[in-house]
Design an enzyme around this catalytic site. Structure first.
Site, PDB file in Angstrom:
ATOM      1  N   PRO A  89      60.634  14.622 -30.983  1.00  0.00           N
ATOM      2  CG  PRO A  89      60.571  15.741 -28.926  1.00  0.00           C
ATOM      3  CD  PRO A  89      60.334  14.416 -29.562  1.00  0.00           C
ATOM      4  CD  GLU A 116      58.367  11.707 -19.870  1.00  0.00           C
ATOM      5  OE1 GLU A 116      57.807  11.389 -18.822  1.00  0.00           O
ATOM      6  OE2 GLU A 116      57.749  11.877 -20.956  1.00  0.00           O
ATOM      7  NE  ARG A 154      44.589  20.715 -46.566  1.00  0.00           N
ATOM      8  CZ  ARG A 154      45.126  21.394 -47.569  1.00  0.00           C
ATOM      9  NH1 ARG A 154      46.326  21.071 -47.997  1.00  0.00           N
ATOM     10  NH2 ARG A 154      44.477  22.387 -48.115  1.00  0.00           N
ATOM     11  CG  ASP A 169      47.241  23.961 -50.687  1.00  0.00           C
ATOM     12  OD1 ASP A 169      46.396  24.875 -50.592  1.00  0.00           O
ATOM     13  OD2 ASP A 169      47.069  22.818 -50.247  1.00  0.00           O
TER      14      ASP A 169
HETATM   15 CL1  6GU Z   1      56.838  14.311 -33.148  1.00  0.00          CL
HETATM   16  N1  6GU Z   1      56.835  14.599 -30.510  1.00  0.00           N
HETATM   17  C1  6GU Z   1      56.930  15.331 -29.377  1.00  0.00           C
HETATM   18  N2  6GU Z   1      56.826  14.733 -28.200  1.00  0.00           N
HETATM   19  N3  6GU Z   1      57.132  16.643 -29.383  1.00  0.00           N
HETATM   20  C2  6GU Z   1      57.232  17.231 -30.571  1.00  0.00           C
HETATM   21  C3  6GU Z   1      57.142  16.530 -31.783  1.00  0.00           C
HETATM   22  C4  6GU Z   1      56.943  15.185 -31.713  1.00  0.00           C
HETATM   23  N4  6GU Z   1      57.300  17.409 -32.787  1.00  0.00           N
HETATM   24  C5  6GU Z   1      57.473  18.591 -32.207  1.00  0.00           C
HETATM   25  N5  6GU Z   1      57.443  18.492 -30.880  1.00  0.00           N
END
Ligand code: 6GU
Length: 250
Positions: A89, A116, A154, A169
């Protein structure tokens, strides 16, 4: 042939998705190959431990560096023959533009971290970059990796069927899609817009373009900054903005 090597604690999460639909067909046709590698197989100890408590204390567990380096190096060598992308994230946002550049090849590794955390030395010395698929939290990078694999697959020449492939697209020039309808013309008293039944192709094109513009204005105005618009479309937009704001004070 594009090569994607996936490093994960949960390889079984990928297997059914890689067999189905366009992705399954792309693999079957030899347009891409996806390798699944279980990081746990590269844990050195008898109990195959892959995580440990964080230095400095606090909750959660951290993925240990040794099994991750061992897994990646056993497949991709050292230095790695392909860039390794860490899914987290904290990464930069994954975009359609990034999908196009990954599809150019020759391939990449995807390293699925648990939410984590992953030992920082993996980020610093193994990952070429970090990607995220959006501003929400997943328990691990596995579903994010699948999103990236599908978005890239794709785009490979020959991945989509004739009809699908014929549709570019990017044709909409950065706008959201217009509404789609098929038979029947009336369903539960809900009618398909007359213009679509008219057979007037120029009118249909105009209607679709305006619908795409309206939807983008209502739902994703941020996209309009980079959209390719005609002067007439810019005028329409100015009208809608004025309507939304209401009459100016006198
Ligand atoms: Cl790449 N990993 C995790 N754990 N949560 C996420 C993500 C990735 N992308 C958005 N949320």
């Amino acid at each position: 042939m594009l090569t994607i090597e996936i490093f994960t604690l949960f390889p079984a999460m990928f297997e059914p998705a890689l067999r189905e639909s366009i992705l399954g067909r792309a693999i079957e046709r030899g347009l891409l190959t996806v390798g699944l590698h279980n990081i746990r197989d590269h844990a050195a100890d008898r109990h195959q431990v892959t995580d440990d408590a964080p230095y400095g204390g606090g909750g959660g567990m951290v993925m240990k560096p040794e099994p991750i380096f061992a897994a990646v190096e056993s497949v991709l060598g050292s230095p790695s023959s392909l860039p390794v992308i860490l899914l987290t994230p904290q990464g930069r946002p994954f975009t359609q533009e990034k999908a196009w550049s990954l599809a150019e090849g020759p391939g990449f590794g995807l390293l699925c971290g648990r939410y984590e955390g992953v030992d920082e030395r993996v980020r610093e010395h193994l990952a070429a970059e970090e990607l995220s698929i959006g501003d929400y939290v997943l328990s691990g990078g596995e579903l994010a990796a699948l999103v990236i694999v599908e978005a890239v697959a794709r785009l490979l020449p020959g991945a989509l069927g004739d009809e699908e492939g014929a549709r570019d697209d990017s044709y909409a020039g950065g706008l959201l899609e217009y509404p789609h309808y098929t038979r029947p013309p009336v369903f539960r008293n809900w009618r398909v817009p007359d213009v679509l039944l008219s057979g007037n192709h120029a009118e249909v094109r105009r209607w679709r373009r305006e619908q795409a513009l309206r939807r983008t204005f209502q739902r994703r105005p941020d996209l309009l900054d980079h959209a390719e618009l005609t002067d007439e479309e810019k005028r329409l937009l100015r009208d809608w903005k004025r309507e939304k704001e209401g009459p100016p004070d006198s």
